[in-house]
Structure formats: C-alpha cells, structure tokens
Design an enzyme around this catalytic site. Structure first.
Site, short mmCIF file in Angstrom:
data_model
loop_
_atom_site.label_atom_id
_atom_site.label_comp_id
_atom_site.label_asym_id
_atom_site.label_seq_id
_atom_site.Cartn_x
_atom_site.Cartn_y
_atom_site.Cartn_z
N VAL A 290 0.87 -1.17 0.00
CA VAL A 290 0.00 0.00 0.00
C VAL A 290 0.90 1.22 0.00
O VAL A 290 1.77 1.35 0.87
CB VAL A 290 -0.92 0.03 1.22
CG1 VAL A 290 -1.79 1.29 1.21
CG2 VAL A 290 -1.80 -1.21 1.26
N ASN A 493 20.70 -5.77 -13.83
CA ASN A 493 21.32 -6.68 -14.79
C ASN A 493 21.99 -5.96 -15.95
O ASN A 493 22.80 -5.07 -15.73
CB ASN A 493 20.29 -7.70 -15.28
CG ASN A 493 19.69 -8.49 -14.14
OD1 ASN A 493 20.36 -8.74 -13.15
ND2 ASN A 493 18.44 -8.87 -14.25
N GLY A 544 9.66 2.32 1.52
CA GLY A 544 9.18 3.11 2.66
C GLY A 544 10.20 4.12 3.16
O GLY A 544 11.31 4.24 2.63
#
Length: 600
Positions: A290, A493, A544
């Site tokens: 979320v 990568n 976050g």
C-alpha cells in the site's frame, strides 16, 4: 677592495631572499600589477591553461563484491580517469540485485538462490576487472553512446558463448544416452501450468470457462550481467563529474541531444506505507504493497512530511489494537453486512520490512482501507484530497494454475474476467485509489485491455512484472507489454543508461507514464533518483521511509528539489489519466486531468 664589495653585495642579496627588507616592495609591486592574491592568480592561470589540456579518459575500472541493504552480496564498480596526466578516482556505483530471496523459502531454495547470487556477483567482478577494464581503457567517460554500444556487443557475445556451451552439453548428453542405449523417456502425465485437466465422463463441470493462457517462461538472467549495468551507470556518473554537472543534468543532456531543458519536473514519490505479502499470517493476498502519493500542489518536502505523519499514526493504531475502530459501514447494505459479525483486528508484526515499511496483515481489502481512512482522519487529513493511494496487487503471485484462477483471499478464487469486475467495484467505491500495479498477470492481455477501457480514465493501470527485462521491452519502436497506463522500470542486470533513455522516449511518445522503481534487493546508491529526474519520470517507487538504503534516496530527491527551486528550473507536475479510446474512437483522445474528489 673588490673582495669587500662583493661580500657586501652578497649580504644584501641574502637579506633580500630572507625577506628582511625587500618583500614589502615586492608585495606592493605585485598588488599594483595583479589585484588578485597569489593563490587566486595561480588558480586563474590553472583554469586558463586547463582549457588546452587533454580531455580526461578512462584509465582503470575496479569491480568488487560489496553488501547491499539486507546484507546480500552485490557489485560495486569504480571508475578511474587520467586527468592532466594523473590517475584519479572519479566515482563509483553500487548495483541493486534483481531479486530478493523470500523470507519463507525452504532451506534448499535459499541455499540454491544464495549460490546463484554469489556466482553472478563473482562473475561480474571478474568481467569488470579483466575484460571491461581492458576494453574501455582510453575512452572518454562523456561518450556514453560509444561505451554502451561496446557494452552491448560484449554482452551479446557472452550470451552466444552461453548458448554454444549449452548446445555442446546437450549434444554430449545425447551421445552418452545413445551409447548406453537407454529406452526413450515416457511423457510425463503431469498437466502443464495454465492447462486444465479434462473432466471425467459423466461428471458435470461447475462453470464452463475459457482456459487461461499459460505463464510465459521467466526471462533468463545471464550470470555476471550485473557488470554491464553497473559499468554503464558508473560511466554516466563519471561523465557528470568530469563535466561538473549533477548526474540528473547529465542524463537530461544525453536524452535531449546535449540541449539542456529550461525546466525540469520532479517525479512524484510512491511511498510504501504497508507491506502485506502472502507470508503474513492473514487471509488477504490481493495486496502486496500500500503506497501513499502526495498531491501535486505540495512541495516534495511537504509531501514527505505528510506521509511521515500518516506513518506515525498508522504505527500508533497498529501497536494499540484496542484503540482501532471496528468495521464501519462504507455505504448501504454492504456496510450493514460488515457490522453483522465481528472481525478480528489486523495483526501487526513489530518489524520493518525489507521494503522499509510496516509489515501487517488484513482479512480483506475494505478492512485495510478503513484503517487507512481512520489514520488520516485522526490527524485531520482526507484520502482523495490530502493524499492518494496506490496498491501493488502483484497478481502474478496469486494465480493457482490447477484451478486457473487468482486466489485473492485464502480459499477465495476469481477468474481473470471476475478480477476486472472486482477492480471496477473497488475503484468506484474508493476513488482515492489512483493507481493499481500489476492488477493482472502479463499473460492476461485481453483482460488488461478490458480493465484499461473500464478504469483508465479513473486511475493508472501499471505493469511492473511485464517490465522486468528492459532490453526486451522495445521491439521495432513499440512496447512489448499488455495495454496499460505505464510501466515500472528497474535498473538491473544488463540494463544500460542508453536503453533507459531510448525506452522512456518511446513510452512518452505513446502516452505511457514512466515509473522508476527500486528492486527488492536495494543498495545504498542513490543514482536511481538522478535517473528518474533526468529522464522525466512521472513517479518514483523507492519503498518506505525506513532503512538507510531507502531513506538516502528520499534525501537525494529533496536535495534535487531544493537545487532546482533555487535555480528556478522547477516546473509544476501535472497528473493526467489516460482515457483509453475504443477502436471506433479517435486515437488522439485527450487525457483526463486528475481532479480531487467532488466535495458536497
């Protein structure tokens, strides 16, 4: 007499050089001739002469194994250049690994993943220190196109070498089997993923449904490919340093053919607030992340502060379950049905996820959104006006291939068509959700088209799983993804800086939004932020506001905002949804600008 005169003159000379009398006169003369101080004068001369010195060239690359934000090995690349005949360390970059080992994986799986990761990093270090070090020597670090072209050719050769080795191994295995005269293997009776078992005669089928497309095979990752992406990004940083400009300005110059844009926009952050992965002890599987999106009217600094306030209130609510409200009626019958029985409150796991956010679990989506609304309301904010939501559904992790359906809750399954209808109801009921990431598998292309036509003018439908291999995204100036509002691009990568510049140009030309996203296995390198700003990405997805490897990127974003505002180069961001036209409508249909929800 002459000897005495010579001795006197020697004494005067000695006094002169000892600085006992004449330096005052010398200083007056210098000040009259040169108003600059000696130090400034030497600096001006050095700057003047430096214009005629040879341009810096790469003299050495150094690769080494380092640890990322969760203690796993990854690659660092250092660039050394010859500057005015001296070897000088210019910069370094640390790559993010493309995958994270699941915390609930079996021991054998963990051991295999760790071995594969170590082998890949060790190979990448070897490539940088040997082949790439020799190949790129004496090139100018500002010539990004030439460097990336050589890196691409090197990688292509390595892929061919790998294929030749595999073919040789297969041929040797076939010869060995022929020598032993082994009987041919019987075909396996197992049903391949994506195909349903045929019903037994006389047994009624519950619902006649179309078989789902099988899962596309995962894109193979060549061992050592980190070296390509790491070297390309390190060269870009070196080019910015040599040119005395920030990395985001250097990327913008590369994108616009060395023409500096007059104004630049900052990407809006998608800040992960909650991690609700399937590993949590809850029923909900539909929501992996979320995320909060601050409104465009706020500065980035104000938006981050608002998100932090919501995070603190969410933490307080989850740590004090007794203070959390029970389920409230959202509207009509559904609300009354929700109150008819008590639901257990979400269980908060007191730890921070590797994504840098809170980890918790919920019984269903509505309960999750209710808690979000409560946290915002408690601090005087309103979802849909003061902050928006984005949800990462990660639908590719939900598919039960035996049933051919998505398991959105434990024991609750929905077909791809039913998923489209469910998302329509969700967005209609909760219009403050303005982005869904991976609402479907990339293989369900028909349903992607349906959901975009139904919801494209109300929220962003973002593909992330379909964009894992950037080098395969573009084919003949088209994007090889399902119909969507935009994609999440990750620098991992063999990705090269030139690939990102070309790809974002194609995406923007086709009215797709670009989101630069950080991988799960993140490093402390903050170059991703400069890439997002220089490329003009609409959003940036960093995780976050906890853990150092995440927070350092938000700090870099704040620093760039301050710098652009100071130089008056900051342009206001605008959010527009893509109104997907039906086949009968003109393709140049205008986008709908994101409005705040109507207020009574």
């Amino acid at each position: 007499m002459e000897a005495g005169g010579r001795r006197a003159r020697r004494r005067e000379a000695a006094e002169y050089y000892r600085g006992q009398r004449v330096p005052e006169r010398m200083e007056e003369a210098l000040n009259a001739l040169f108003p600059l101080s000696p130090g400034d004068l030497y600096g001006e001369l050095a700057n003047y002469l430096s214009k005629y010195s040879k341009a810096p060239v790469i003299c050495k690359l150094v690769g080494r194994k380092v640890l990322d934000g969760v203690g796993q090995p990854t690659l660092e690349v250092e660039i050394y250049c010859t500057v005015k005949n001296y070897e000088k360390r210019i910069c370094s970059t640390v790559m993010s690994f493309h995958s994270q080992i699941p915390e609930n994986a079996l021991p054998e799986k963990i051991e295999a993943e760790e071995k594969e990761r170590n082998d890949s990093v060790n190979t990448a270090v070897e490539w940088v220190n040997e082949s790439l070090n020799t190949m790129l020597r004496d090139l100018e670090p500002t010539d990004q196109c030439q460097v990336d072209k050589m890196l691409g050719e090197y990688f292509t050769n390595k892929v061919e070498e790998k294929k030749n080795i595999q073919r040789q191994e297969e041929e040797e295995e076939e010869e060995a089997e022929a020598t032993l005269a082994l009987p041919p293997r019987a075909p396996s009776p197992a049903t391949p993923p994506g195909k349903k078992k045929s019903a037994k005669p006389g047994k009624k089928s519950s619902v006649a449904e179309r078989p789902i497309p099988p899962a596309e095979p995962a894109d193979p990752v060549l061992c050592g490919s980190l070296a390509i992406g790491g070297t390309s990004l390190a060269i870009a940083k070196a080019g910015a340093t040599i040119s005395h400009v920030p990395l985001y300005s250097h990327i913008a110059l590369l994108k616009h053919d060395q023409e500096s844009p007059e104004e630049m926009t900052l990407p809006l952050p998608m800040v992960t607030l909650l991690n609700c992965e399937k590993m949590s002890p809850s029923k909900l599987k539909l929501v992996k992340e979320v995320m909060l999106i601050p409104p465009v009217q706020l500065s980035l600094k104000q938006g981050i502060e608002r998100v932090l306030d919501i995070q603190k209130e969410m933490t307080r609510l989850l740590e004090s379950p007794g203070k959390m409200p029970g389920p409230q009626p959202a509207d009509g019958k559904k609300g009354r049905a929700q109150n008819s029985g008590k639901k257990s409150l979400p269980q908060f796991l007191k730890r921070i996820s590797h994504l840098g956010c809170l980890t918790t679990g919920y019984d269903d989506v509505e309960q999750l959104l209710l808690v979000m609304q409560t946290a915002c309301s408690n601090i005087g904010l309103e979802l849909g006006t003061d902050v928006y939501l984005a949800i990462n559904c990660a639908a590719h992790e939900l598919m039960d291939y035996d049933k051919g359906k998505y398991e959105i809750l434990t024991g609750t399954f929905k077909s791809p068509d039913e998923m489209v209808a469910m998302y329509g109801e969700l967005i209609d009921k909760f219009p403050f959700i303005i982005a869904l990431i991976d609402p479907l598998r990339k293989e369900d292309r028909e349903q992607w088209s349906n959901i975009c036509c139904a919801l494209g003018s109300k929220c962003y439908l973002i593909a992330e799983d379909a964009a894992t291999c950037i080098s395969k995204l573009k084919t003949d100036q088209n994007i090889n993804t399902p119909v969507c509002s935009g994609v999440v691009l990750k620098y991992v990568n063999e990705t090269k800086v030139s690939d990102l510049i070309e790809l974002t140009g194609i995406l923007h030309g086709q009215r797709h939004i670009t989101i630069l996203g950080s991988p799960d296995g993140e490093s402390s390198d903050d170059s991703l932020v400069d890439l997002a700003v220089g490329l003009g990405a609409r959003f940036i997805k960093l995780g976050g506001l906890s853990r150092g490897e995440r927070v350092t990127k938000y700090n870099r974003l704040l620093a760039i905002e301050e710098e652009l505002a100071k130089n008056r180069n900051l342009r206001e961001t605008k959010l527009e949804f893509v109104a997907f036209a039906e086949e009968s409508q003109p393709e140049n249909q205008l986008s709908d600008e994101l409005p705040p929800p109507e207020q009574d």
